[in-house]
Design a protein around this motif. Structure first.
Motif, PDB file in Angstrom:
ATOM      1  N   UNK A 182      14.514   4.926   2.459  1.00  0.00           N
ATOM      2  CA  UNK A 182      15.474   5.248   1.232  1.00  0.00           C
ATOM      3  C   UNK A 182      15.780   6.121   0.981  1.00  0.00           C
ATOM      4  N   UNK A 183      14.605   6.923   0.202  1.00  0.00           N
ATOM      5  CA  UNK A 183      14.741   7.626  -1.246  1.00  0.00           C
ATOM      6  C   UNK A 183      13.462   9.398  -1.131  1.00  0.00           C
ATOM      7  N   UNK A 184      13.628   8.605   0.077  1.00  0.00           N
ATOM      8  CA  UNK A 184      12.816   9.997   0.937  1.00  0.00           C
ATOM      9  C   UNK A 184      11.744  10.308   0.678  1.00  0.00           C
ATOM     10  N   UNK A 185      10.534  10.900   1.030  1.00  0.00           N
ATOM     11  CA  UNK A 185       9.379  11.665   1.286  1.00  0.00           C
ATOM     12  C   UNK A 185       8.991  11.725   0.144  1.00  0.00           C
ATOM     13  N   UNK A 186       7.673  11.728  -0.220  1.00  0.00           N
ATOM     14  CA  UNK A 186       7.115  12.297  -1.634  1.00  0.00           C
ATOM     15  C   UNK A 186       7.105  11.206  -3.049  1.00  0.00           C
ATOM     16  N   UNK A 187       7.768   9.766  -2.780  1.00  0.00           N
ATOM     17  CA  UNK A 187       7.873   9.054  -3.653  1.00  0.00           C
ATOM     18  C   UNK A 187       5.800   8.515  -4.547  1.00  0.00           C
ATOM     19  N   UNK A 188       5.660   8.271  -5.524  1.00  0.00           N
ATOM     20  CA  UNK A 188       4.494   8.107  -5.875  1.00  0.00           C
ATOM     21  C   UNK A 188       3.852   6.706  -5.411  1.00  0.00           C
ATOM     22  N   UNK A 189       3.042   6.591  -4.967  1.00  0.00           N
ATOM     23  CA  UNK A 189       2.289   5.015  -4.951  1.00  0.00           C
ATOM     24  C   UNK A 189       2.918   3.923  -5.545  1.00  0.00           C
ATOM     25  N   UNK A 190       3.477   2.679  -5.012  1.00  0.00           N
ATOM     26  CA  UNK A 190       3.999   2.172  -6.107  1.00  0.00           C
ATOM     27  C   UNK A 190       2.764   1.697  -6.968  1.00  0.00           C
ATOM     28  N   UNK A 191       2.309   1.298  -6.642  1.00  0.00           N
ATOM     29  CA  UNK A 191       1.339   0.848  -7.034  1.00  0.00           C
ATOM     30  C   UNK A 191       0.557   1.701  -8.759  1.00  0.00           C
ATOM     31  N   UNK A 192       0.970   3.054  -8.698  1.00  0.00           N
ATOM     32  CA  UNK A 192       0.982   4.072  -9.915  1.00  0.00           C
ATOM     33  C   UNK A 192       1.979   3.578  -9.982  1.00  0.00           C
ATOM     34  N   UNK A 240      -8.635 -12.926  -6.489  1.00  0.00           N
ATOM     35  CA  UNK A 240      -8.929 -11.566  -5.599  1.00  0.00           C
ATOM     36  C   UNK A 240      -8.546 -11.166  -3.690  1.00  0.00           C
ATOM     37  N   UNK A 241      -8.878 -13.122  -3.588  1.00  0.00           N
ATOM     38  CA  UNK A 241      -8.008 -12.368  -2.294  1.00  0.00           C
ATOM     39  C   UNK A 241      -6.495 -12.395  -2.209  1.00  0.00           C
ATOM     40  N   UNK A 242      -5.460 -13.411  -3.135  1.00  0.00           N
ATOM     41  CA  UNK A 242      -4.110 -12.632  -3.393  1.00  0.00           C
ATOM     42  C   UNK A 242      -3.948 -11.952  -3.693  1.00  0.00           C
ATOM     43  N   UNK A 243      -4.274 -10.830  -5.004  1.00  0.00           N
ATOM     44  CA  UNK A 243      -4.550  -9.442  -5.750  1.00  0.00           C
ATOM     45  C   UNK A 243      -4.344  -8.202  -4.394  1.00  0.00           C
ATOM     46  N   UNK A 244      -5.514  -8.695  -2.911  1.00  0.00           N
ATOM     47  CA  UNK A 244      -5.674  -7.726  -2.476  1.00  0.00           C
ATOM     48  C   UNK A 244      -4.816  -8.056  -0.679  1.00  0.00           C
ATOM     49  N   UNK A 245      -4.239  -9.429  -0.748  1.00  0.00           N
ATOM     50  CA  UNK A 245      -2.940  -9.642   0.306  1.00  0.00           C
ATOM     51  C   UNK A 245      -1.990  -8.969  -0.381  1.00  0.00           C
ATOM     52  N   UNK A 246      -2.153  -8.855  -1.703  1.00  0.00           N
ATOM     53  CA  UNK A 246      -0.269  -7.675  -2.478  1.00  0.00           C
ATOM     54  C   UNK A 246      -0.533  -7.481  -1.949  1.00  0.00           C
ATOM     55  N   UNK A 247      -0.916  -5.964  -2.357  1.00  0.00           N
ATOM     56  CA  UNK A 247      -1.481  -4.292  -1.703  1.00  0.00           C
ATOM     57  C   UNK A 247      -1.429  -5.039  -0.345  1.00  0.00           C
ATOM     58  N   UNK A 248      -2.087  -5.103   0.258  1.00  0.00           N
ATOM     59  CA  UNK A 248      -2.063  -4.455   1.968  1.00  0.00           C
ATOM     60  C   UNK A 248      -1.038  -5.013   2.204  1.00  0.00           C
ATOM     61  N   UNK A 249       0.207  -6.262   2.607  1.00  0.00           N
ATOM     62  CA  UNK A 249       1.246  -6.605   3.330  1.00  0.00           C
ATOM     63  C   UNK A 249       2.118  -7.039   2.426  1.00  0.00           C
ATOM     64  N   UNK A 250       2.055  -6.204   1.022  1.00  0.00           N
ATOM     65  CA  UNK A 250       3.410  -6.526  -0.039  1.00  0.00           C
ATOM     66  C   UNK A 250       3.355  -4.596   0.113  1.00  0.00           C
ATOM     67  N   UNK A 251       3.107  -4.423  -0.588  1.00  0.00           N
ATOM     68  CA  UNK A 251       3.283  -3.372  -1.107  1.00  0.00           C
ATOM     69  C   UNK A 251       3.321  -1.749  -0.089  1.00  0.00           C
ATOM     70  N   UNK A 252       2.513  -2.140   1.035  1.00  0.00           N
ATOM     71  CA  UNK A 252       2.322  -1.003   2.034  1.00  0.00           C
ATOM     72  C   UNK A 252       3.600  -0.435   2.708  1.00  0.00           C
ATOM     73  N   UNK A 253       4.570  -1.879   3.358  1.00  0.00           N
ATOM     74  CA  UNK A 253       5.343  -2.001   3.779  1.00  0.00           C
ATOM     75  C   UNK A 253       6.538  -1.486   3.033  1.00  0.00           C
ATOM     76  N   UNK A 254       6.241  -2.183   2.017  1.00  0.00           N
ATOM     77  CA  UNK A 254       7.414  -1.970   0.797  1.00  0.00           C
ATOM     78  C   UNK A 254       7.277   0.058   0.051  1.00  0.00           C
ATOM     79  N   UNK A 255       6.154   0.224   0.505  1.00  0.00           N
ATOM     80  CA  UNK A 255       6.221   1.858   0.046  1.00  0.00           C
ATOM     81  C   UNK A 255       6.998   2.343   1.594  1.00  0.00           C
ATOM     82  N   UNK A 256       6.741   2.051   3.296  1.00  0.00           N
ATOM     83  CA  UNK A 256       7.258   2.785   3.896  1.00  0.00           C
ATOM     84  C   UNK A 256       8.760   2.471   3.899  1.00  0.00           C
ATOM     85  N   UNK A 257       9.452   1.549   3.073  1.00  0.00           N
ATOM     86  CA  UNK A 257      10.208   1.417   3.196  1.00  0.00           C
ATOM     87  C   UNK A 257      11.548   1.606   1.983  1.00  0.00           C
ATOM     88  N   UNK A 258      10.662   2.041   0.880  1.00  0.00           N
ATOM     89  CA  UNK A 258      11.396   2.926  -0.240  1.00  0.00           C
ATOM     90  C   UNK A 258      10.951   4.443   0.360  1.00  0.00           C
TER      91      UNK A 258
END
Length: 385
Positions: free
Chosen positions: A257-267, A236-254
């Motif tokens: 470079x790809x422009x606004x309007x990119x759906x959540x990476x988790x989707x 449970x901890x690893x999955x929560x950590x991945x969503x917050x510390x991996x996906x959130x900064x990756x979302x901003x990065x995407x």
């Protein structure tokens, strides 16, 4: 080799089944605009987004990519490992296009210093499993930033190119999902190792911590009640950590470079059609998999090549057998501390057999008659002897 061609054939069937509508032979189902039918002998445009610099990862992917290119498909491969430096098939493949994510002379070999890893800041405060996850997160963000700042990649993002399929490595980042959003193509995930904890949910794969040990293998399959509790909490901890510390900064990065309007990476990641994973139940244990998670462990293994003369002679003069000691392509054995190196060499000198040691520097502080030093080893060929 039979296993390899079975894998290539299976991949071809996956490519076809991704887009066949059961109600009509010629109808298609797809993610976004590209359409193709299994009834056509069509050559696909395929993008492979492989953002890990480790050569050991790419060695697993390369036979698949080369086999598809030999069958006439057009491959665009974003990779830190140019084919010229890792070729399995020496033939020229004009429809295999390398997009180097770094200078092709700078390949990630012998880059990890053991003492620096052990002296890492996080090791003083966190258990090793936590440190591993933190380091993976940092590696992932670094790879993504380097990739998106590559001139050829930025041109690709701005282009009107069309792809029928995207291969994406699942490791320490999902930033390659930006290409899935950009090109609206089906995506097949590739894993050069065991399935990481954050992968199963996106594929609907069973992930029951009451009987499936976690990725770090703290426990065996037969766990006590408290071990099951701890295994569950860690997952449970690893999955929560991945969503917050991996996906959130990756979302901003995407989005940068790809422009606004990119759906959540988790989707977007839930669009993954299949996962090909480099495991086998005989080694990694049995566990339930949904049909689109396919174990293909060992498909990169081909026929062994002849050994260099000096290594062959070393083996021929060792009727009692030889010990191979190597920590792979990235770790520098020569960065061991003197204390640890002495302990290792003391064991070697007492062994009644010869040793081949992967050692990256010119000199060894202490030379042993039964030890051969090699900066680089044809490991598979050597172990096939």
């Amino acid at each position: 080799m039979h296993l390899f061609w079975f894998f290539v054939t299976s991949t071809w069937l996956i490519l076809s089944s991704l887009v066949i509508n059961s109600s009509s032979e010629s109808a298609t189902v797809h993610y976004g605009s590209p359409t193709f039918s299994a009834s056509e002998n069509k050559k696909f445009n395929i993008l492979a987004a492989l953002f890990t610099s480790g050569g050991s990862h790419f060695i697993f992917f390369e036979p698949l990519l080369e086999a598809l290119a030999r069958r006439g498909h057009n491959l665009t491969v974003l990779s830190y490992n140019p084919r010229e430096n890792n070729n399995i098939d020496a033939n020229v493949l004009p429809n295999y296009k390398n997009v180097f994510l770094t200078d092709p002379k700078i390949i990630a070999k012998n880059v990890l210093n053991l003492e620096e890893l052990w002296a890492n800041y996080y090791n003083s405060y966190f258990p090793s499993s936590v440190v591993d996850i933190i380091l993976l997160r940092n590696f992932g963000l670094t790879y993504c930033e380097m990739t998106f700042n590559n001139t050829a990649v930025r041109e690709l993002i701005k282009s009107d190119q069309k792809f029928d399929l995207i291969f994406m490595e699942t490791f320490c980042s999902d930033c390659a999902l930006g290409f899935v959003h950009k090109f609206h193509a089906p995506v097949i995930a590739l894993s050069s190792h065991e399935i990481l904890p954050w992968i199963n949910d996106r594929l609907g794969n069973p992930d029951n911590p009451s009987h499936i040990p976690g990725f770090h293998k703290f426990y065996s399959g037969k766990m006590t009640f408290m071990q099951r509790v701890m295994n569950t909490l860690h997952l449970w901890w690893v999955k929560v950590f991945y969503e917050i510390r991996f996906q959130w900064p990756n979302q901003k990065l995407v989005e940068e470079f790809f422009g606004p309007g990119v759906p959540p990476l988790s989707e977007i990641v839930k669009k993954t059609s299949a996962l090909l994973v480099n495991t086998h139940y005989s080694i990694h244990g049995s566990r339930p998999y949904v049909p689109n998670v396919i174990e293909v462990g060992g498909i990169h293994i081909g026929k062994p090549k002849p050994l260099p003369d000096d290594i062959q002679k070393f083996l021929d003069d060792a009727p009692e057998g030889v010990l191979l000691f190597s920590w792979g392509s990235m770790i520098k054995t020569s960065t061991l501390s003197q204390e640890k190196l002495d302990a290792l060499l003391n064991v070697f000198c007492e062994m009644p057999r010869k040793v081949i040691l992967k050692w990256e520097s010119e000199e060894m502080p202490r030379k042993l008659k039964n030890v051969m030093l090699k900066k680089w080893l044809p490991q598979f060929d050597l172990m096939s002897e």
